[in-house]
Motif scaffolding. Structure first.
Motif, PDB file in Angstrom:
ATOM      1  N   ASN A   1       0.830  -1.204   0.000  1.00  0.00           N
ATOM      2  CA  ASN A   1       0.000   0.000   0.000  1.00  0.00           C
ATOM      3  C   ASN A   1       0.865   1.254   0.000  1.00  0.00           C
ATOM      4  OD1 ASN A   1       0.914  -0.776   2.508  1.00  0.00           O
ATOM      5  ND2 ASN A   1      -0.957  -0.241   3.619  1.00  0.00           N
ATOM      6  N   ARG A   2       1.957   1.210   0.760  1.00  0.00           N
ATOM      7  CA  ARG A   2       2.838   2.382   0.848  1.00  0.00           C
ATOM      8  C   ARG A   2       3.630   2.576  -0.437  1.00  0.00           C
ATOM      9  NH1 ARG A   2       6.063   0.521   5.883  1.00  0.00           N
ATOM     10  NH2 ARG A   2       4.745  -1.316   6.088  1.00  0.00           N
ATOM     11  N   ILE A   3       4.003   1.474  -1.077  1.00  0.00           N
ATOM     12  CA  ILE A   3       4.799   1.574  -2.306  1.00  0.00           C
ATOM     13  C   ILE A   3       3.918   1.970  -3.485  1.00  0.00           C
ATOM     14  CG2 ILE A   3       6.121   0.192  -3.966  1.00  0.00           C
ATOM     15  CD1 ILE A   3       7.271  -1.290  -1.450  1.00  0.00           C
ATOM     16  N   ALA A   4       2.720   1.398  -3.570  1.00  0.00           N
ATOM     17  CA  ALA A   4       1.849   1.668  -4.712  1.00  0.00           C
ATOM     18  C   ALA A   4       1.502   3.153  -4.823  1.00  0.00           C
ATOM     19  CB  ALA A   4       0.570   0.835  -4.599  1.00  0.00           C
ATOM     20  N   LYS A   5       1.468   3.833  -3.681  1.00  0.00           N
ATOM     21  CA  LYS A   5       1.138   5.269  -3.699  1.00  0.00           C
ATOM     22  C   LYS A   5       2.193   6.104  -4.425  1.00  0.00           C
ATOM     23  CE  LYS A   5      -1.872   5.541   0.363  1.00  0.00           C
ATOM     24  NZ  LYS A   5      -1.683   4.316   1.177  1.00  0.00           N
ATOM     25  N   GLY A   6       3.329   5.517  -4.694  1.00  0.00           N
ATOM     26  CA  GLY A   6       4.392   6.250  -5.386  1.00  0.00           C
ATOM     27  C   GLY A   6       4.317   6.149  -6.903  1.00  0.00           C
ATOM     28  N   PHE A   7       3.268   5.495  -7.424  1.00  0.00           N
ATOM     29  CA  PHE A   7       3.204   5.270  -8.871  1.00  0.00           C
ATOM     30  C   PHE A   7       1.858   5.718  -9.445  1.00  0.00           C
ATOM     31  CE2 PHE A   7       6.482   2.511  -7.260  1.00  0.00           C
ATOM     32  CZ  PHE A   7       7.482   2.617  -8.215  1.00  0.00           C
ATOM     33  N   SER A   8       1.921   6.358 -10.614  1.00  0.00           N
ATOM     34  CA  SER A   8       0.708   6.811 -11.306  1.00  0.00           C
ATOM     35  C   SER A   8       0.093   5.644 -12.082  1.00  0.00           C
ATOM     36  CB  SER A   8       1.062   7.933 -12.281  1.00  0.00           C
ATOM     37  OG  SER A   8       1.865   7.404 -13.330  1.00  0.00           O
ATOM     38  N   ASP A   9      -1.132   5.841 -12.569  1.00  0.00           N
ATOM     39  CA  ASP A   9      -1.780   4.812 -13.401  1.00  0.00           C
ATOM     40  C   ASP A   9      -0.905   4.431 -14.592  1.00  0.00           C
ATOM     41  OD1 ASP A   9      -4.045   4.484 -11.882  1.00  0.00           O
ATOM     42  OD2 ASP A   9      -5.200   6.013 -12.964  1.00  0.00           O
ATOM     43  N   GLU A  10      -0.330   5.446 -15.241  1.00  0.00           N
ATOM     44  CA  GLU A  10       0.484   5.186 -16.434  1.00  0.00           C
ATOM     45  C   GLU A  10       1.724   4.372 -16.059  1.00  0.00           C
ATOM     46  OE1 GLU A  10      -0.594   8.329 -15.517  1.00  0.00           O
ATOM     47  OE2 GLU A  10      -2.324   8.152 -16.860  1.00  0.00           O
ATOM     48  N   GLU A  11       2.342   4.745 -14.945  1.00  0.00           N
ATOM     49  CA  GLU A  11       3.556   4.028 -14.528  1.00  0.00           C
ATOM     50  C   GLU A  11       3.226   2.577 -14.156  1.00  0.00           C
ATOM     51  OE1 GLU A  11       6.308   7.594 -12.660  1.00  0.00           O
ATOM     52  OE2 GLU A  11       4.650   6.825 -11.476  1.00  0.00           O
ATOM     53  N   ILE A  12       2.114   2.390 -13.471  1.00  0.00           N
ATOM     54  CA  ILE A  12       1.709   1.035 -13.079  1.00  0.00           C
ATOM     55  C   ILE A  12       1.458   0.186 -14.319  1.00  0.00           C
ATOM     56  CG2 ILE A  12      -0.210  -0.296 -12.080  1.00  0.00           C
ATOM     57  CD1 ILE A  12      -0.391   1.918  -9.908  1.00  0.00           C
ATOM     58  N   LYS A  13       0.768   0.772 -15.287  1.00  0.00           N
ATOM     59  CA  LYS A  13       0.451   0.023 -16.505  1.00  0.00           C
ATOM     60  C   LYS A  13       1.727  -0.343 -17.259  1.00  0.00           C
ATOM     61  CE  LYS A  13      -2.693  -0.243 -20.392  1.00  0.00           C
ATOM     62  NZ  LYS A  13      -1.706  -1.070 -21.098  1.00  0.00           N
ATOM     63  N   ALA A  14       2.650   0.605 -17.330  1.00  0.00           N
ATOM     64  CA  ALA A  14       3.909   0.346 -18.048  1.00  0.00           C
ATOM     65  C   ALA A  14       4.691  -0.788 -17.376  1.00  0.00           C
ATOM     66  CB  ALA A  14       4.742   1.625 -18.102  1.00  0.00           C
ATOM     67  N   ILE A  15       4.726  -0.758 -16.051  1.00  0.00           N
ATOM     68  CA  ILE A  15       5.460  -1.809 -15.324  1.00  0.00           C
ATOM     69  C   ILE A  15       4.767  -3.158 -15.518  1.00  0.00           C
ATOM     70  CG2 ILE A  15       6.091  -2.643 -13.013  1.00  0.00           C
ATOM     71  CD1 ILE A  15       6.456   0.354 -12.222  1.00  0.00           C
ATOM     72  N   ALA A  16       3.443  -3.164 -15.400  1.00  0.00           N
ATOM     73  CA  ALA A  16       2.687  -4.423 -15.554  1.00  0.00           C
ATOM     74  C   ALA A  16       2.873  -4.991 -16.957  1.00  0.00           C
ATOM     75  CB  ALA A  16       1.209  -4.165 -15.263  1.00  0.00           C
ATOM     76  N   ASP A  17       2.780  -4.133 -17.970  1.00  0.00           N
ATOM     77  CA  ASP A  17       2.974  -4.596 -19.354  1.00  0.00           C
ATOM     78  C   ASP A  17       4.381  -5.151 -19.546  1.00  0.00           C
ATOM     79  OD1 ASP A  17       0.440  -3.921 -20.077  1.00  0.00           O
ATOM     80  OD2 ASP A  17       0.972  -2.009 -21.034  1.00  0.00           O
ATOM     81  N   TRP A  18       5.330  -4.495 -18.942  1.00  0.00           N
ATOM     82  CA  TRP A  18       6.719  -4.893 -19.139  1.00  0.00           C
ATOM     83  C   TRP A  18       6.987  -6.274 -18.531  1.00  0.00           C
ATOM     84  CZ3 TRP A  18      11.400  -5.644 -16.515  1.00  0.00           C
ATOM     85  CH2 TRP A  18      12.531  -5.634 -17.354  1.00  0.00           C
ATOM     86  N   TYR A  19       6.476  -6.497 -17.322  1.00  0.00           N
ATOM     87  CA  TYR A  19       6.666  -7.817 -16.716  1.00  0.00           C
ATOM     88  C   TYR A  19       5.895  -8.897 -17.481  1.00  0.00           C
ATOM     89  CZ  TYR A  19       9.631  -6.356 -12.924  1.00  0.00           C
ATOM     90  OH  TYR A  19      10.705  -5.892 -12.207  1.00  0.00           O
ATOM     91  N   ALA A  20       4.717  -8.531 -17.986  1.00  0.00           N
ATOM     92  CA  ALA A  20       3.952  -9.506 -18.781  1.00  0.00           C
ATOM     93  C   ALA A  20       4.719  -9.872 -20.044  1.00  0.00           C
ATOM     94  CB  ALA A  20       2.579  -8.933 -19.118  1.00  0.00           C
ATOM     95  N   ARG A  21       5.328  -8.882 -20.656  1.00  0.00           N
ATOM     96  CA  ARG A  21       6.130  -9.137 -21.868  1.00  0.00           C
ATOM     97  C   ARG A  21       7.358  -9.969 -21.547  1.00  0.00           C
ATOM     98  NH1 ARG A  21       5.644  -3.851 -23.150  1.00  0.00           N
ATOM     99  NH2 ARG A  21       7.840  -3.386 -22.781  1.00  0.00           N
ATOM    100  N   SER A  22       7.994  -9.660 -20.419  1.00  0.00           N
ATOM    101  CA  SER A  22       9.230 -10.367 -20.086  1.00  0.00           C
ATOM    102  C   SER A  22       8.947 -11.843 -19.866  1.00  0.00           C
ATOM    103  CB  SER A  22       9.869  -9.760 -18.835  1.00  0.00           C
ATOM    104  OG  SER A  22       9.161 -10.140 -17.681  1.00  0.00           O
ATOM    105  N   LYS A  23       7.733 -12.140 -19.412  1.00  0.00           N
ATOM    106  CA  LYS A  23       7.345 -13.519 -19.148  1.00  0.00           C
ATOM    107  C   LYS A  23       7.095 -14.264 -20.448  1.00  0.00           C
ATOM    108  CE  LYS A  23       3.339 -13.797 -17.519  1.00  0.00           C
ATOM    109  NZ  LYS A  23       2.046 -13.904 -16.827  1.00  0.00           N
ATOM    110  N   SER A  24       6.534 -13.548 -21.440  1.00  0.00           N
ATOM    111  CA  SER A  24       6.129 -14.213 -22.672  1.00  0.00           C
ATOM    112  C   SER A  24       7.288 -14.433 -23.635  1.00  0.00           C
ATOM    113  CB  SER A  24       5.037 -13.396 -23.364  1.00  0.00           C
ATOM    114  OG  SER A  24       5.568 -12.146 -23.757  1.00  0.00           O
ATOM    115  N   LYS A  25       8.431 -13.794 -23.349  1.00  0.00           N
ATOM    116  CA  LYS A  25       9.568 -13.935 -24.272  1.00  0.00           C
ATOM    117  C   LYS A  25      10.161 -15.336 -24.237  1.00  0.00           C
ATOM    118  CE  LYS A  25      10.607  -9.875 -26.203  1.00  0.00           C
ATOM    119  NZ  LYS A  25      11.387  -9.463 -27.355  1.00  0.00           N
TER     120      LYS A  25
END
Lengths: 97, 414
Positions: A73-97
């Motif tokens: 909860n404390r860490i998530a407050k440091g990230f915007s919607d756009e940043e969260i989406k970018a990080i989530a997409d990036w990890y999803a991509r890294s998994k699919s490679k």
């Protein structure tokens, strides 16, 4: 070293062949202070076990407080919607490679 | 920044750039910052030649070393080697650095060997200032251990606690900011109190502090009242906590307001960036290293990056987690700069767990971004564990602490 551990370490450091940290969104690298990408079975979930949508939903719930947490909860407050989406997409991509 | 500009500005010899020879990175310091950074640079680009220079062949981790002092954990669990770092394709040299020539871009080792680099990463950690408290020098540390670098000192403090009689007085002193591991002295006081409560319940611990406030203070104080009532006495700066002299022959801590005689004494002295930072010219008059918060390049020496406890990091505390977060950002920046790309502005996370008892964990977390030349707290983010959290959450944070240590040490050394 066990095969599992080797995979874990290789994944932790390199993420996946062809996908380098240079292209990672801000904040993504820091997740691996606690999380791994590959499943390990400890109390901290592996990031590779989520889809991008799951990760976005979880982070937004941590941020709003609707999902109880110890530290996310404390860490998530440091990230915007756009940043969260970018990080989530990036990890999803890294998994699919 | 234009590609040509990068080459010109940082003085990579033209012939080298023209022939596209493999770039060379030297990393000095093989801890949570340096060893990670070396591995991440190599992982990012196998064509880069990476050399890690670290004086010791075994790394002894500080996080969880307070549990060793309290008898909850063997020191062996704190020890890590560099075999897997070597296996990752990194040359690891166990030598001391005797000189850094930032003009010629070379590092000299104590066997006379010289290493050339295109970019240097310095992750020196801290050194204890044995010139800061009169009477407290290296010899005094054999009587009143600092145990602020894990290893023999940790075991010495452990043995002294074991030998102490029930009813004894443990005196600790904590330095003013900044220093390595801001919650560390208070975790240590907690775990020593846990040992005393369990084995020597008539004993007492006095913590003399050169500060009026400390990390996770409300959480620690609430836990002390709950778990160790009457056992820990914290003496703030304004109540006379500042230690002005140490007398080893009587184990006496002299303060501005009086003196405290210890059965077991633990002095955590002021610190500065370790000596190699000064050798490389990256430490300023404060003793710490100013860096660009995007690339972790020294603001004093172009081509030299500094990470970890040694840097002036703004809001980011001096922790293993911070060093590791910084190593990740720095590694990417080093590769970007070697490949003539501009490093992107990063976001970093720190989370520090402290154990107040074996099954009682608390934490502080923060998210940081570059602002005004420093790493600055992202507003609204971070903070400490809830003051009113149930016992189950304290237990959960204790297991997270353990899991974090496992994950991070596997990532760096495993």
């Amino acid at each position: 070293m066990s095969r599992l551990l080797y995979t874990l370490v290789a994944t932790t450091l390199v993420v996946a062949p062809g996908l380098t940290w240079a292209a990672s969104p801000p904040g993504a690298a820091s997740c691996l202070g606690c999380h791994t990408v590959a499943a390990e079975g400890g109390p901290v979930p592996a990031l590779g076990s989520f889809t991008a949508e799951q990760m976005v939903t979880a982070m937004q719930a941590f941020r709003s407080g609707s999902r109880p947490a110890t530290v996310m909860n404390r860490i998530a407050k440091g990230f915007s919607d756009e940043e969260i989406k970018a990080i989530a997409d990036w990890y999803a991509r890294s998994k699919s490679k | 920044m234009a590609a040509g500009g990068v080459l010109a500005a940082f003085g990579i010899p033209a012939a080298r750039a023209a022939t596209k020879a493999a770039p060379r990175v030297v990393v000095i310091g093989g801890g949570f910052g340096g060893a990670s950074c070396a591995r991440l640079i190599k992982g990012e680009d196998r064509d880069i030649t990476v050399t890690l220079v670290e004086a010791n062949s075994t790394y002894i981790a500080c996080p969880f070393s307070n549990a060793v002092i309290a008898g909850l954990r063997p020191l062996e669990q704190q020890k890590f080697g560099y075999d897997r770092v070597r296996a990752a394709g990194i040359e690891v040299i166990h030598r001391k650095v005797t000189a850094v020539d930032t003009k010629q871009r070379t590092v000299r080792l104590d066997d006379g060997k010289q290493l050339a680099y295109d970019r240097l990463v310095v992750a020196p950690g801290v050194e204890l200032r044995f010139d800061a408290i009169p009477g407290y020098n290296e010899a005094a540390a054999e009587v009143l251990p600092h145990a602020w670098k894990a290893g023999e000192q940790t075991l010495l403090l452990r043995r002294q606690l074991e030998a102490m009689k029930d009813g004894g007085v443990v005196v600790m002193s904590a330095p003013a900011n900044p220093f390595r591991c801001p919650p560390g002295p208070y975790e240590r006081a907690s775990l020593i109190a846990h040992y005393l409560k369990t084995h020597k319940p008539r004993s007492k611990l006095i913590l003399l502090d050169a500060k009026d406030a400390f990390s996770k203070q409300k959480l620690f104080e609430a836990a002390w009242r709950e778990l160790y009532p009457g056992m820990i006495e914290w003496v703030s700066l304004s109540s006379g906590g500042n230690v002005t002299r140490i007398e080893t022959d009587t184990r006496t801590f002299v303060t501005e307001f009086g003196s405290h005689v210890a059965d077991v004494g633990n002095v955590i002295p002021p610190q500065r960036a370790a000596a190699v930072a000064a050798l490389a010219g990256v430490a300023d008059q404060t003793g710490w290293c100013p860096v660009d918060p995007v690339s972790f390049e020294s603001t004093l020496q172009p081509g030299v990056h500094v990470i970890g406890d040694a840097i002036i990091a703004g809001g980011m505390p001096k922790s293993a987690f911070s060093a590791n977060s910084q190593a990740r950002v720095c590694a990417t920046a080093v590769v970007d700069l070697l490949r003539e790309r501009k490093p992107a502005s990063p976001k970093l996370i720190n989370t520090c767990y402290s154990l107040v008892a074996p099954d009682y964990g608390i934490s502080v977390a923060g998210v940081y971004q570059p602002a005004n030349g420093l790493l600055t707290d992202v507003p609204g983010a971070g903070g400490v564990s809830a003051l009113d959290a149930p016992k189950s959450m304290r237990a959960q944070e204790a297991t997270y602490a353990e899991a974090w240590f496992k994950t991070i040490t596997h990532g760096v050394f495993g």
